[in-house]
Design an enzyme around this catalytic site. Structure first.
Site, PDB file in Angstrom:
ATOM      1  N   THR A  49     -14.959   0.516 -15.122  1.00 22.01           N
ATOM      2  CA  THR A  49     -14.980  -0.601 -14.170  1.00 22.01           C
ATOM      3  C   THR A  49     -15.297  -1.901 -14.896  1.00 22.01           C
ATOM      4  O   THR A  49     -16.124  -1.947 -15.784  1.00 22.01           O
ATOM      5  CB  THR A  49     -15.989  -0.359 -13.019  1.00 22.01           C
ATOM      6  OG1 THR A  49     -16.020  -1.510 -12.181  1.00 22.01           O
ATOM      7  CG2 THR A  49     -17.382  -0.044 -13.530  1.00 22.01           C
TER       8      THR A  49
ATOM      9  N   CYS B 179      -6.527   2.583  12.659  1.00 21.02           N
ATOM     10  CA  CYS B 179      -6.037   1.531  13.544  1.00 21.02           C
ATOM     11  C   CYS B 179      -6.754   0.220  13.237  1.00 21.02           C
ATOM     12  O   CYS B 179      -7.949   0.218  12.927  1.00 21.02           O
ATOM     13  CB  CYS B 179      -6.288   1.933  15.007  1.00 21.02           C
ATOM     14  SG  CYS B 179      -5.779   0.650  16.148  1.00 21.02           S
TER      15      CYS B 179
ATOM     16  N   TYR C  28       0.823  -1.215   0.000  1.00 19.32           N
ATOM     17  CA  TYR C  28       0.000   0.000   0.000  1.00 19.32           C
ATOM     18  C   TYR C  28       0.857   1.266   0.000  1.00 19.32           C
ATOM     19  O   TYR C  28       0.503   2.267  -0.616  1.00 19.32           O
ATOM     20  CB  TYR C  28      -0.975  -0.020   1.190  1.00 19.32           C
ATOM     21  CG  TYR C  28      -2.184  -0.862   0.883  1.00 19.32           C
ATOM     22  CD1 TYR C  28      -2.270  -2.193   1.313  1.00 19.32           C
ATOM     23  CD2 TYR C  28      -3.205  -0.362   0.085  1.00 19.32           C
ATOM     24  CE1 TYR C  28      -3.368  -2.971   0.990  1.00 19.32           C
ATOM     25  CE2 TYR C  28      -4.305  -1.135  -0.244  1.00 19.32           C
ATOM     26  CZ  TYR C  28      -4.376  -2.445   0.203  1.00 19.32           C
ATOM     27  OH  TYR C  28      -5.444  -3.212  -0.142  1.00 19.32           O
TER      28      TYR C  28
ATOM     29  N   ASN D 203     -16.147   2.464 -21.538  1.00 16.92           N
ATOM     30  CA  ASN D 203     -15.092   1.488 -21.279  1.00 16.92           C
ATOM     31  C   ASN D 203     -14.509   1.066 -22.627  1.00 16.92           C
ATOM     32  O   ASN D 203     -15.278   0.827 -23.548  1.00 16.92           O
ATOM     33  CB  ASN D 203     -15.703   0.272 -20.546  1.00 16.92           C
ATOM     34  CG  ASN D 203     -14.637  -0.608 -19.920  1.00 16.92           C
ATOM     35  OD1 ASN D 203     -13.588  -0.852 -20.522  1.00 16.92           O
ATOM     36  ND2 ASN D 203     -14.883  -1.059 -18.694  1.00 16.92           N
TER      37      ASN D 203
ATOM     38  N   HIS E 138     -14.962   2.072  -1.274  1.00 17.72           N
ATOM     39  CA  HIS E 138     -13.886   1.206  -0.795  1.00 17.72           C
ATOM     40  C   HIS E 138     -12.821   1.940  -0.002  1.00 17.72           C
ATOM     41  O   HIS E 138     -11.697   1.450   0.128  1.00 17.72           O
ATOM     42  CB  HIS E 138     -13.248   0.476  -1.984  1.00 17.72           C
ATOM     43  CG  HIS E 138     -14.198  -0.450  -2.673  1.00 17.72           C
ATOM     44  ND1 HIS E 138     -14.018  -0.872  -3.970  1.00 17.72           N
ATOM     45  CD2 HIS E 138     -15.362  -1.010  -2.262  1.00 17.72           C
ATOM     46  CE1 HIS E 138     -15.017  -1.676  -4.314  1.00 17.72           C
ATOM     47  NE2 HIS E 138     -15.853  -1.768  -3.303  1.00 17.72           N
TER      48      HIS E 138
HETATM   49  C1  BV8 Z   1     -18.199  -7.778   0.711  1.00 21.27           C
HETATM   50  C2  BV8 Z   1      -9.974  -1.427  -1.989  1.00 21.27           C
HETATM   51  C3  BV8 Z   1     -19.488  -8.894   2.324  1.00 21.27           C
HETATM   52  C4  BV8 Z   1      -8.703  -2.126  -1.618  1.00 21.27           C
HETATM   53  C5  BV8 Z   1     -11.228  -3.105  -3.267  1.00 21.27           C
HETATM   54  C6  BV8 Z   1     -21.345 -11.535  -4.195  1.00 21.27           C
HETATM   55  C7  BV8 Z   1     -21.964 -10.564  -3.422  1.00 21.27           C
HETATM   56  C8  BV8 Z   1     -21.246  -9.851  -2.461  1.00 21.27           C
HETATM   57  C9  BV8 Z   1     -19.864 -10.081  -2.300  1.00 21.27           C
HETATM   58  C10 BV8 Z   1     -19.262 -11.034  -3.071  1.00 21.27           C
HETATM   59  C11 BV8 Z   1     -19.986 -11.756  -4.002  1.00 21.27           C
HETATM   60  N1  BV8 Z   1     -19.135 -12.620  -4.585  1.00 21.27           N
HETATM   61  C12 BV8 Z   1     -17.910 -12.459  -4.070  1.00 21.27           C
HETATM   62  C13 BV8 Z   1     -17.958 -11.520  -3.140  1.00 21.27           C
HETATM   63  C14 BV8 Z   1     -16.804 -11.060  -2.361  1.00 21.27           C
HETATM   64  C15 BV8 Z   1     -16.057  -9.923  -3.014  1.00 21.27           C
HETATM   65  C16 BV8 Z   1     -16.094  -9.923  -4.495  1.00 21.27           C
HETATM   66  O1  BV8 Z   1     -16.840  -9.147  -5.110  1.00 21.27           O
HETATM   67  N2  BV8 Z   1     -15.258 -10.760  -5.080  1.00 21.27           N
HETATM   68  C17 BV8 Z   1     -15.128 -10.780  -6.522  1.00 21.27           C
HETATM   69  C18 BV8 Z   1     -13.732 -11.288  -6.856  1.00 21.27           C
HETATM   70  C19 BV8 Z   1     -16.233 -11.683  -7.079  1.00 21.27           C
HETATM   71  N3  BV8 Z   1     -16.557  -8.675  -2.496  1.00 21.27           N
HETATM   72  C20 BV8 Z   1     -16.088  -8.265  -1.317  1.00 21.27           C
HETATM   73  O2  BV8 Z   1     -15.344  -8.925  -0.620  1.00 21.27           O
HETATM   74  C21 BV8 Z   1     -16.592  -6.916  -0.823  1.00 21.27           C
HETATM   75  N4  BV8 Z   1     -17.084  -7.103   0.506  1.00 21.27           N
HETATM   76  O3  BV8 Z   1     -18.903  -8.165  -0.162  1.00 21.27           O
HETATM   77  O4  BV8 Z   1     -18.421  -7.999   2.041  1.00 21.27           O
HETATM   78  C22 BV8 Z   1     -19.697  -8.771   3.766  1.00 21.27           C
HETATM   79  C23 BV8 Z   1     -20.881  -8.206   4.218  1.00 21.27           C
HETATM   80  C24 BV8 Z   1     -21.075  -8.144   5.581  1.00 21.27           C
HETATM   81  C25 BV8 Z   1     -20.100  -8.603   6.483  1.00 21.27           C
HETATM   82  C26 BV8 Z   1     -18.907  -9.156   5.994  1.00 21.27           C
HETATM   83  C27 BV8 Z   1     -18.693  -9.232   4.629  1.00 21.27           C
HETATM   84  C28 BV8 Z   1     -15.427  -5.926  -0.723  1.00 21.27           C
HETATM   85  C29 BV8 Z   1     -14.904  -5.615  -2.091  1.00 21.27           C
HETATM   86  C30 BV8 Z   1     -13.944  -4.414  -1.995  1.00 21.27           C
HETATM   87  C31 BV8 Z   1     -12.515  -4.880  -2.138  1.00 21.27           C
HETATM   88  N5  BV8 Z   1     -11.635  -3.697  -2.171  1.00 21.27           N
HETATM   89  N6  BV8 Z   1     -10.480  -1.977  -3.255  1.00 21.27           N
HETATM   90  C32 BV8 Z   1      -7.587  -1.806  -2.578  1.00 21.27           C
HETATM   91  O5  BV8 Z   1      -7.779  -0.958  -3.473  1.00 21.27           O
HETATM   92  O6  BV8 Z   1      -6.522  -2.412  -2.423  1.00 21.27           O
HETATM   93  S1  BV8 Z   1     -11.699  -3.739  -4.758  1.00 21.27           S
HETATM   94  C33 BV8 Z   1     -10.715  -3.072  -5.956  1.00 21.27           C
HETATM   95  O7  BV8 Z   1     -10.799  -3.929  -7.064  1.00 21.27           O
HETATM   96  C34 BV8 Z   1     -11.200  -1.752  -6.502  1.00 21.27           C
HETATM   97  O8  BV8 Z   1     -11.664  -0.898  -5.502  1.00 21.27           O
HETATM   98  C35 BV8 Z   1     -12.267  -2.125  -7.476  1.00 21.27           C
HETATM   99  O9  BV8 Z   1     -13.487  -2.268  -6.849  1.00 21.27           O
HETATM  100  C36 BV8 Z   1     -11.794  -3.470  -7.919  1.00 21.27           C
HETATM  101  C37 BV8 Z   1     -11.172  -3.364  -9.293  1.00 21.27           C
HETATM  102  O10 BV8 Z   1     -12.231  -3.253 -10.129  1.00 21.27           O
HETATM  103  P1  BV8 Z   1     -12.280  -2.035 -11.166  1.00 21.27           P
HETATM  104  O11 BV8 Z   1     -12.281  -0.741 -10.447  1.00 21.27           O
HETATM  105  O12 BV8 Z   1     -13.388  -2.358 -12.054  1.00 21.27           O
HETATM  106  O13 BV8 Z   1     -10.906  -2.105 -11.930  1.00 21.27           O
HETATM  107  P2  BV8 Z   1     -10.448  -3.246 -12.921  1.00 21.27           P
HETATM  108  O14 BV8 Z   1      -8.973  -3.170 -12.984  1.00 21.27           O
HETATM  109  O15 BV8 Z   1     -11.112  -4.523 -12.545  1.00 21.27           O
HETATM  110  O16 BV8 Z   1     -11.081  -2.805 -14.317  1.00 21.27           O
HETATM  111  C38 BV8 Z   1     -10.660  -1.608 -14.921  1.00 21.27           C
HETATM  112  C39 BV8 Z   1     -11.661  -1.356 -16.026  1.00 21.27           C
HETATM  113  O17 BV8 Z   1     -11.348  -0.097 -16.629  1.00 21.27           O
HETATM  114  C40 BV8 Z   1     -11.598  -2.404 -17.143  1.00 21.27           C
HETATM  115  O18 BV8 Z   1     -12.923  -2.764 -17.503  1.00 21.27           O
HETATM  116  C41 BV8 Z   1     -10.909  -1.664 -18.281  1.00 21.27           C
HETATM  117  O19 BV8 Z   1     -11.389  -2.089 -19.549  1.00 21.27           O
HETATM  118  C42 BV8 Z   1     -11.336  -0.247 -18.020  1.00 21.27           C
HETATM  119  N7  BV8 Z   1     -10.414   0.783 -18.529  1.00 21.27           N
HETATM  120  C43 BV8 Z   1      -9.066   0.690 -18.720  1.00 21.27           C
HETATM  121  N8  BV8 Z   1      -8.603   1.889 -19.172  1.00 21.27           N
HETATM  122  C44 BV8 Z   1      -9.671   2.726 -19.259  1.00 21.27           C
HETATM  123  C45 BV8 Z   1     -10.822   2.034 -18.848  1.00 21.27           C
HETATM  124  N9  BV8 Z   1     -12.040   2.602 -18.812  1.00 21.27           N
HETATM  125  C46 BV8 Z   1     -12.146   3.885 -19.215  1.00 21.27           C
HETATM  126  N10 BV8 Z   1     -11.083   4.622 -19.619  1.00 21.27           N
HETATM  127  C47 BV8 Z   1      -9.836   4.070 -19.662  1.00 21.27           C
HETATM  128  N11 BV8 Z   1      -8.793   4.819 -20.069  1.00 21.27           N
HETATM  129 ZN    ZN Z   2      -5.697   1.928  18.083  1.00 23.40          ZN
END
Ligand code: BV8
Ligand code: ZN
Length: 242
Positions: free
Chosen positions: A186, A127, A67, A211, A119
């Site tokens: 996204t 903390c 990070y 996108n 996020h």
């Molecule tokens: C949760 C912060 C539950 C950290 C991030 C079903 C329902 C609910 C949850 C789940 C589910 N199935 C699975 C889950 C769990 C999980 C999940 O979704 N897993 C995925 C793999 C299926 N979800 C979670 O764990 C979430 N929490 O659901 O909790 C819960 C509820 C109660 C109690 C306990 C638990 C938490 C998810 C958040 C994770 N944190 N970020 C960090 O940054 O390090 S996610 C992180 O990755 C980003 O924030 C973002 O969300 C994600 C990346 O995705 P994108 O932003 O779309 O980026 P990506 O690279 O994928 O794509 C880029 C796009 O841009 C492409 O399409 C590309 O073509 C395009 N592009 C490229 N260049 C351009 C462009 N577009 C325009 N212009 C350009 N020039």
């Molecule tokens: Zn503390």
């Protein structure tokens, strides 16, 4: 760049526009997206493995260093024309809500006022035990909390962690009540963020995707604008001004 007249009319008559952005809108600011292979030192790690509470518990230094590296990238990045156009659109529409999955703070730096951070934000760390929160990334890898002595961690939502209740509840609410929903830069793979455009469509809103690539959402939207946000958004805004 020519846009469908129906899209322009819809934008000009929309009462509440929601814009939801992902890592792609920061690509033209030089910040690698999650789908792009991590560069250099981090090539061998997968974000979905590093961005988890388990990884932090197992190896707090590795996760903290990852990070700190990303925070360095973000600090030297500048908002691009996509970010600034979204900030301009805030003045254009009667009501506009910006929701982002990004943690890079570039929307705020571009002048967007009320940003719904699904996020968290890399500018802050918190903390891992008590509610201490700060923008100071002290020394130490990771540093310890001045209040309780536990490790500090980035103030971002890891996989398997719940999203901030206020942010996700507000995002769900506006996605169901807006009349125009933009999904920009996204891959629409991460939940619950990926559910927002579906909610908007189910609630009768017009949906637009910007996108260069196809996503699972593309086939459902009313307008799929293929290309980069940094080019499409300024051109779209110019067409609106005519
Ligand atoms: C949760 C912060 C539950 C950290 C991030 C079903 C329902 C609910 C949850 C789940 C589910 N199935 C699975 C889950 C769990 C999980 C999940 O979704 N897993 C995925 C793999 C299926 N979800 C979670 O764990 C979430 N929490 O659901 O909790 C819960 C509820 C109660 C109690 C306990 C638990 C938490 C998810 C958040 C994770 N944190 N970020 C960090 O940054 O390090 S996610 C992180 O990755 C980003 O924030 C973002 O969300 C994600 C990346 O995705 P994108 O932003 O779309 O980026 P990506 O690279 O994928 O794509 C880029 C796009 O841009 C492409 O399409 C590309 O073509 C395009 N592009 C490229 N260049 C351009 C462009 N577009 C325009 N212009 C350009 N020039
Ligand atoms: Zn503390």
């Amino acid at each position: 760049m020519i846009f469908p007249s129906t899209l322009i009319e819809t934008m000009q008559t929309a009462q509440h526009i929601v814009i939801s952005t992902g890592a792609g809108i920061s690509a033209e600011s030089g910040i690698p997206t999650f789908r792009q292979a991590q560069t250099g030192l981090w090539a061998q790690y997968n974000p979905e493995e590093l961005a988890t509470p388990q990884a932090f518990r197992r190896n707090p230094k590795l996760v903290w260093d990852w990070y700190a590296w990303r925070r360095g990238l973000v600090q030297s990045a500048k908002p691009n024309a996509g970010h600034t156009t979204i900030a301009q659109l805030e003045q254009f529409a009667p009501k506009l809500t910006l929701i982002t999955q990004n943690v890079d703070n570039l929307h705020q730096e571009a002048g967007s006022q009320n940003v719904v951070e699904l996020h968290g934000n890399l500018r802050r760390c918190k903390c891992s035990q008590c509610d201490h929160i700060t923008t100071e990334w002290g020394a130490g890898t990771p540093p310890v909390c001045p209040t309780c002595g536990a490790f500090l961690r980035p103030d971002v939502v890891w996989f398997g962690e719940p999203l901030p209740a206020q942010a996700i509840n507000h995002a769900l609410e506006v996605s169901q009540t807006c009349d125009l929903f933009f999904s920009i830069g996204t891959s629409t793979l991460i939940y619950p963020a990926a559910h927002l455009p579906v909610l908007a469509l189910q609630s009768g809103a017009t949906a637009v995707e910007i996108n260069p690539n196809e996503t699972p959402l593309t086939r459902y939207v009313d307008f799929a604008l293929t290309g980069s946000a940094g080019e499409i958004l300024p051109a779209l805004y110019q067409t609106l001004q005519r």
